[in-house]
Scaffold this motif. Structure first.
Motif, PDB file in Angstrom:
ATOM      1  N   SER A  51       0.856  -1.189   0.000  1.00  0.00           N
ATOM      2  CA  SER A  51       0.000   0.000   0.000  1.00  0.00           C
ATOM      3  C   SER A  51       0.891   1.237   0.000  1.00  0.00           C
ATOM      4  N   CYS A  52       0.411   2.273  -0.638  1.00  0.00           N
ATOM      5  CA  CYS A  52       1.213   3.509  -0.729  1.00  0.00           C
ATOM      6  C   CYS A  52       0.320   4.707  -0.466  1.00  0.00           C
ATOM      7  N   ARG A  53       0.818   5.617   0.363  1.00  0.00           N
ATOM      8  CA  ARG A  53       0.088   6.890   0.554  1.00  0.00           C
ATOM      9  C   ARG A  53       1.090   8.047   0.458  1.00  0.00           C
ATOM     10  N   ASN A  54       2.022   7.877  -0.490  1.00  0.00           N
ATOM     11  CA  ASN A  54       3.047   8.913  -0.629  1.00  0.00           C
ATOM     12  C   ASN A  54       2.540  10.168  -1.330  1.00  0.00           C
ATOM     13  N   CYS A  55       1.332  10.124  -1.923  1.00  0.00           N
ATOM     14  CA  CYS A  55       0.804  11.361  -2.504  1.00  0.00           C
ATOM     15  C   CYS A  55      -0.716  11.318  -2.482  1.00  0.00           C
ATOM     16  N   SER A  56      -1.325  12.409  -2.842  1.00  0.00           N
ATOM     17  CA  SER A  56      -2.782  12.471  -2.692  1.00  0.00           C
ATOM     18  C   SER A  56      -3.532  12.050  -3.956  1.00  0.00           C
ATOM     19  N   MET A  57      -2.826  11.504  -4.949  1.00  0.00           N
ATOM     20  CA  MET A  57      -3.554  10.765  -6.001  1.00  0.00           C
ATOM     21  C   MET A  57      -4.002   9.429  -5.402  1.00  0.00           C
ATOM     22  N   GLY A  58      -3.272   9.001  -4.346  1.00  0.00           N
ATOM     23  CA  GLY A  58      -3.616   7.763  -3.659  1.00  0.00           C
ATOM     24  C   GLY A  58      -4.491   8.058  -2.477  1.00  0.00           C
ATOM     25  N   PRO A  59      -4.599   7.226  -1.466  1.00  0.00           N
ATOM     26  CA  PRO A  59      -3.781   6.024  -1.279  1.00  0.00           C
ATOM     27  C   PRO A  59      -4.079   4.936  -2.313  1.00  0.00           C
ATOM     28  N   CYS A  60      -3.008   4.173  -2.626  1.00  0.00           N
ATOM     29  CA  CYS A  60      -3.119   3.112  -3.632  1.00  0.00           C
ATOM     30  C   CYS A  60      -2.691   1.781  -3.022  1.00  0.00           C
ATOM     31  N   ARG A  61      -3.077   0.705  -3.706  1.00  0.00           N
ATOM     32  CA  ARG A  61      -2.622  -0.621  -3.287  1.00  0.00           C
ATOM     33  C   ARG A  61      -2.492  -1.485  -4.520  1.00  0.00           C
ATOM     34  N   LYS A  71      -1.021  -1.546 -10.387  1.00  0.00           N
ATOM     35  CA  LYS A  71      -0.222  -0.313 -10.319  1.00  0.00           C
ATOM     36  C   LYS A  71      -0.983   0.763  -9.565  1.00  0.00           C
ATOM     37  N   GLY A  72      -0.227   1.647  -8.874  1.00  0.00           N
ATOM     38  CA  GLY A  72      -0.853   2.804  -8.254  1.00  0.00           C
ATOM     39  C   GLY A  72      -1.252   3.803  -9.327  1.00  0.00           C
ATOM     40  N   VAL A  73      -1.924   4.886  -8.928  1.00  0.00           N
ATOM     41  CA  VAL A  73      -2.388   5.889  -9.897  1.00  0.00           C
ATOM     42  C   VAL A  73      -1.216   6.432 -10.718  1.00  0.00           C
ATOM     43  N   CYS A  74      -0.063   6.611 -10.082  1.00  0.00           N
ATOM     44  CA  CYS A  74       1.102   7.151 -10.793  1.00  0.00           C
ATOM     45  C   CYS A  74       1.771   6.106 -11.685  1.00  0.00           C
ATOM     46  N   GLY A  75       1.399   4.852 -11.525  1.00  0.00           N
ATOM     47  CA  GLY A  75       2.005   3.785 -12.332  1.00  0.00           C
ATOM     48  C   GLY A  75       3.034   2.966 -11.578  1.00  0.00           C
ATOM     49  N   ALA A  76       3.240   3.280 -10.292  1.00  0.00           N
ATOM     50  CA  ALA A  76       4.217   2.508  -9.502  1.00  0.00           C
ATOM     51  C   ALA A  76       3.719   1.074  -9.331  1.00  0.00           C
ATOM     52  N   ASP A  77       4.604   0.100  -9.591  1.00  0.00           N
ATOM     53  CA  ASP A  77       4.199  -1.305  -9.437  1.00  0.00           C
ATOM     54  C   ASP A  77       4.613  -1.831  -8.056  1.00  0.00           C
ATOM     55  N   ILE A  80       8.308  -1.226  -6.946  1.00  0.00           N
ATOM     56  CA  ILE A  80       8.614   0.174  -6.589  1.00  0.00           C
ATOM     57  C   ILE A  80       7.975   0.530  -5.242  1.00  0.00           C
ATOM     58  N   ILE A  81       6.722   0.140  -5.080  1.00  0.00           N
ATOM     59  CA  ILE A  81       6.019   0.512  -3.835  1.00  0.00           C
ATOM     60  C   ILE A  81       6.680  -0.160  -2.630  1.00  0.00           C
ATOM     61  N   VAL A  82       7.007  -1.443  -2.749  1.00  0.00           N
ATOM     62  CA  VAL A  82       7.651  -2.153  -1.626  1.00  0.00           C
ATOM     63  C   VAL A  82       9.014  -1.530  -1.313  1.00  0.00           C
ATOM     64  N   ALA A  83       9.809  -1.277  -2.349  1.00  0.00           N
ATOM     65  CA  ALA A  83      11.156  -0.723  -2.117  1.00  0.00           C
ATOM     66  C   ALA A  83      11.069   0.675  -1.508  1.00  0.00           C
ATOM     67  N   ARG A  84      10.102   1.472  -1.986  1.00  0.00           N
ATOM     68  CA  ARG A  84       9.958   2.827  -1.426  1.00  0.00           C
ATOM     69  C   ARG A  84       9.557   2.754   0.048  1.00  0.00           C
ATOM     70  N   ASN A  85       8.602   1.893   0.361  1.00  0.00           N
ATOM     71  CA  ASN A  85       8.157   1.779   1.763  1.00  0.00           C
ATOM     72  C   ASN A  85       9.294   1.311   2.667  1.00  0.00           C
ATOM     73  N   HIS A 201       9.790  10.266  -2.847  1.00  0.00           N
ATOM     74  CA  HIS A 201       8.696  11.165  -3.233  1.00  0.00           C
ATOM     75  C   HIS A 201       8.181  10.729  -4.607  1.00  0.00           C
ATOM     76  N   MET A 202       6.932  10.965  -4.892  1.00  0.00           N
ATOM     77  CA  MET A 202       6.382  10.574  -6.197  1.00  0.00           C
ATOM     78  C   MET A 202       7.213  11.156  -7.344  1.00  0.00           C
ATOM     79  N   GLY A 203       7.576  10.282  -8.244  1.00  0.00           N
ATOM     80  CA  GLY A 203       8.226  10.761  -9.460  1.00  0.00           C
ATOM     81  C   GLY A 203       9.723  10.965  -9.339  1.00  0.00           C
TER      82      GLY A 203
HETATM   83 FE1  SF4 Z   1       0.731   8.424  -5.068  1.00  0.00          FE
HETATM   84 FE2  SF4 Z   1       1.800   6.620  -6.741  1.00  0.00          FE
HETATM   85 FE3  SF4 Z   1       1.800   6.153  -4.106  1.00  0.00          FE
HETATM   86 FE4  SF4 Z   1      -0.486   6.084  -5.439  1.00  0.00          FE
HETATM   87  S1  SF4 Z   1       1.299   4.697  -5.726  1.00  0.00           S
HETATM   88  S2  SF4 Z   1      -0.126   7.108  -3.458  1.00  0.00           S
HETATM   89  S3  SF4 Z   1      -0.167   7.676  -6.955  1.00  0.00           S
HETATM   90  S4  SF4 Z   1       2.899   7.803  -5.165  1.00  0.00           S
END
Ligand code: SF4
Ligand code: MSK
Length: 631
Positions: A51-61, A71-77, A80-85, A201-203
């Motif tokens: 799960s990711c809540r790194n930006c307000s296009m999300g939270p995504c899972r 993929k999250g809204v930004c396209g993170a698979d 990427i999400i696991v490594a970022r967390n 951070h996103m992007g």
């Molecule tokens: Fe934002 Fe991407 Fe994380 Fe979704 S996966 S919350 S769009 S950074």
């Protein structure tokens, strides 16, 4: 309470824990175990790191079964999400240890400027040695001048101007070569954490491998930076630990004394409280109030700091912090920061216990905030000890229940103390490893976690290791668990295998050595580097391992990663939230071996973890051409 406590055998292996849980139930006091039950089932996406809540296009899972979104809204698979967390967990842990280090450097600077009454330089010789490492010319300068220059040099470590941290010079050359090749030599302490927050951070960094590499660099900035500064400056200010005997478990509380407890991590406050409890006028006041004296005890790592240096008794580890209040025998608990459950103030409301928060950066519900600064620490400590003594009259004797007798324990094994016990050089230890009397050494470290039977992971693993001639060095809440189990007295050599028994018996030391608090895991790094240098090999060639059987905190994640980054295989008892990415799992548990010469493993069963570790140690022994056995 005896019968009621039976059902708590599933929660904790400790008698005091079982009995106090029964009392808590009888008095309808909620604990971490109750709150864990209320949380179940916990979020599967979060457990897997998906799960990711790194930006307000999300939270995504990301759906782990491949049916829902991948993929999250930004396209993170998932990768990427696991490594970022995971990267953000490392950053939080590194920040916590390193900021603790910074607070100590500020006290050092205040002492130098004469603005910290009550504090002093307790180990000027160590200060000179460390100052020399930082290029401070000590000739002809007085102690305070050196302190000022060392504090200035250490503050520089936190910034962005340096190419590498000073303590990297302690790293064996082969290890450093690996870090250089990978581009992960830590530069500034804050820089690596700040860069991790930037990359995640996103992007920004969307390559899971490059995120993990920076995770190593970030964690190394903790191990060979912030935590190392915290330990060294604590030794300089409060004294380098040497072996000391004390007592441990809830039985250290005294029914006929004013009981004061310190809890958290930073010794800056607790050292002043300790001094104040010895002030004759305050002891006399306690007697005037009907008590026999003032009894100071510790919890968690602030407790470890006082136990290591002053032999102050230890009441318990992380999961005992609520239960200690339930004894009804505590007049005051002073907290600084880290691992202090926000529940504590609420538990204290059911008793007469006064709860005091002391750090400008850590406030808690239902606690009175009395901020400590180097300038006011001495006076404020006296004021608070006086209030604790006055609170003795409010104690309700019928509610007091101190469930067990204390256990004897030995502490204070700094690197300096270990070398001293060995006769000044690591040679006898190396010789014992070479002959196989000691097969290797393992750092058993980390927290408690209500998902694992309290203290079972630490104690079972440690027991199996020493039985098999493996020396254990421990820190943090693991060290408290092992002391409660009776492993830390010289007589505990009876529990060790024949080789370890012979070596420790001859030296008069226990088979499990307490090296300190969480930040003091760096003492293990320093010892490992000394062994590697003496043998002319890399740390990753040595028969060493790390284990965190009951970890819960982000700091433990940073520790595990810097230990692996330093070349030491590490086994975790609880699973970090990475299972959502097979790529990340494979890299952490296999691929890292080719990259950095060590991996992480996850094994919740301490019996199996012991076998994993023993096999690893024998493999490393064979690699060095030392006699090895089949496990
Ligand atoms: Fe934002 Fe991407 Fe994380 Fe979704 S996966 S919350 S769009 S950074
Ligand atoms: S106190 S980080 S629960 S070891 Fe250092 Fe214990 Fe873990 Fe906190």
């Amino acid at each position: 309470m005896g019968d009621m406590s039976k059902k708590y055998e599933e929660y904790t292996i400790t008698k005091d824990g079982q009995l106090m849980l029964a009392k808590a139930e009888k008095e309808q006091i909620e604990t971490a175990w109750d709150r864990l039950q209320a949380q179940l089932p916990q979020c599967g996406y979060c457990e897997l790191g998906l799960s990711c809540r790194n930006c307000s296009m999300g939270p995504c899972r990301v759906d782990p079964f491949g049916e829902g979104p991948q993929k999250g809204v930004c396209g993170a698979d998932a990768d990427i999400i696991v490594a970022r967390n995971f990267g953000r967990m490392i950053a939080a842990g590194a920040a916590a240890h390193s900021d603790h280090g910074r607070d100590l450097v500020e006290v050092l600077a205040n002492v130098a400027e004469g603005k910290a009454p009550g504090y002093e330089i307790k180990d000027p010789e160590k200060m000179k040695r460390v100052a020399a490492e930082f290029g401070v010319d000590t000739k002809g300068k007085d102690t305070l001048q050196i302190a000022q220059e060392l504090a200035d040099a250490m503050q520089e470590e936190y910034g962005t101007r340096k190419k590498r941290l000073q303590f990297v010079s302690r790293v064996p050359q082969k290890r450093l070569d690996t870090w250089e090749k990978l581009g992960i030599v830590p530069r500034g302490i804050d820089r690596e954490t700040s860069e991790m927050m930037h990359r995640t951070h996103m992007g920004v960094d969307n390559d899971w491998q490059s995120l993990l590499l920076h995770g190593l660099r970030n964690a190394l900035s903790d191990g060979w930076g912030g935590s190392m500064i915290a330990t060294e400056v604590s030794d300089i200010l409060f004294g380098t630990p040497s072996p000391v005997t004390s007592a441990i478990n809830m039985g250290v509380l005294k029914e006929d004394h004013v009981n004061i407890i310190v809890h958290g991590h930073n010794p800056v406050v607790s050292e002043m409280i300790c001094q104040a409890t010895e002030d004759e006028d305050l002891v006399q006041l306690a007697k005037d109030k009907g008590a026999k004296g003032i009894n100071l005890a510790g919890l968690c790592c602030t407790g470890n700091e006082l136990l290591m240096r002053r032999g102050i008794p230890m009441a318990g580890n992380h999961l005992m912090t609520e239960l200690v209040i339930v004894t009804g025998a505590v007049e005051m608990i002073l907290v600084d920061y880290q691992c202090i459950m926000p529940a504590l103030g609420h538990v204290a409301k059911c008793f007469h216990t006064k709860m005091i928060s002391t750090s400008d950066k850590a406030k808690f519900p239902e606690m009175e905030h009395r901020e400590f600064h180097p300038e006011n620490a001495r006076e404020l400590a006296r004021e608070l000890v006086r209030e604790a003594v006055e609170n003795f009259e409010r104690r309700i004797p019928e509610r007091v229940y101190i469930p067990v007798e204390p256990i004897k324990t030995m502490s204070g094994f700094s690197v300096e103390a270990i070398l001293h016990a060995l006769g000044g050089t690591p040679d006898p230890l190396i010789e014992a490893i070479k002959t196989g009397k000691i097969r290797g050494a393992v750092g058993v470290v980390g927290c408690n976690n209500p998902k694992i039977k309290h203290d079972y992971g630490h104690v079972t693993l440690t027991r199996r290791l020493i039985e098999n001639d493996i020396l254990v060095v421990d820190t943090g809440c693991a060290a408290i668990a092992n002391a409660k189990a009776g492993f830390k007295v010289p007589e505990a050599v009876e529990l060790a295998g024949p080789g370890l028994r012979e070596v420790c018996g001859a030296l008069g030391i226990p088979p499990v050595l307490h090296v300190g608090s969480c930040v003091d895991n760096v003492r293990i790094l320093v010892l490992a580097a000394a062994l590697a240098n003496a043998l002319g090999v890399d740390i990753s060639d040595l028969p060493l391992a790390g284990a965190a059987p009951e970890w819960y905190s982000e700091k433990a994640v940073s520790i595990a990663v810097y230990v692996v980054g330093s070349g030491i295989f590490t086994v975790l008892g609880t699973t970090p939230p990475i299972l959502g990415s097979m790529n990340v799992v494979k890299m952490a548990t296999e691929g890292l071996n080719d990259v950095i010469g060590a991996t992480l493993a996850v094994e919740p069963d301490p019996e199996k973890a012991a076998i994993l570790i023993r096999r690893h140690i024998e493999k490393k022994r064979a690699g060095l051409g030392l006699p090895s056995i089949e496990v």
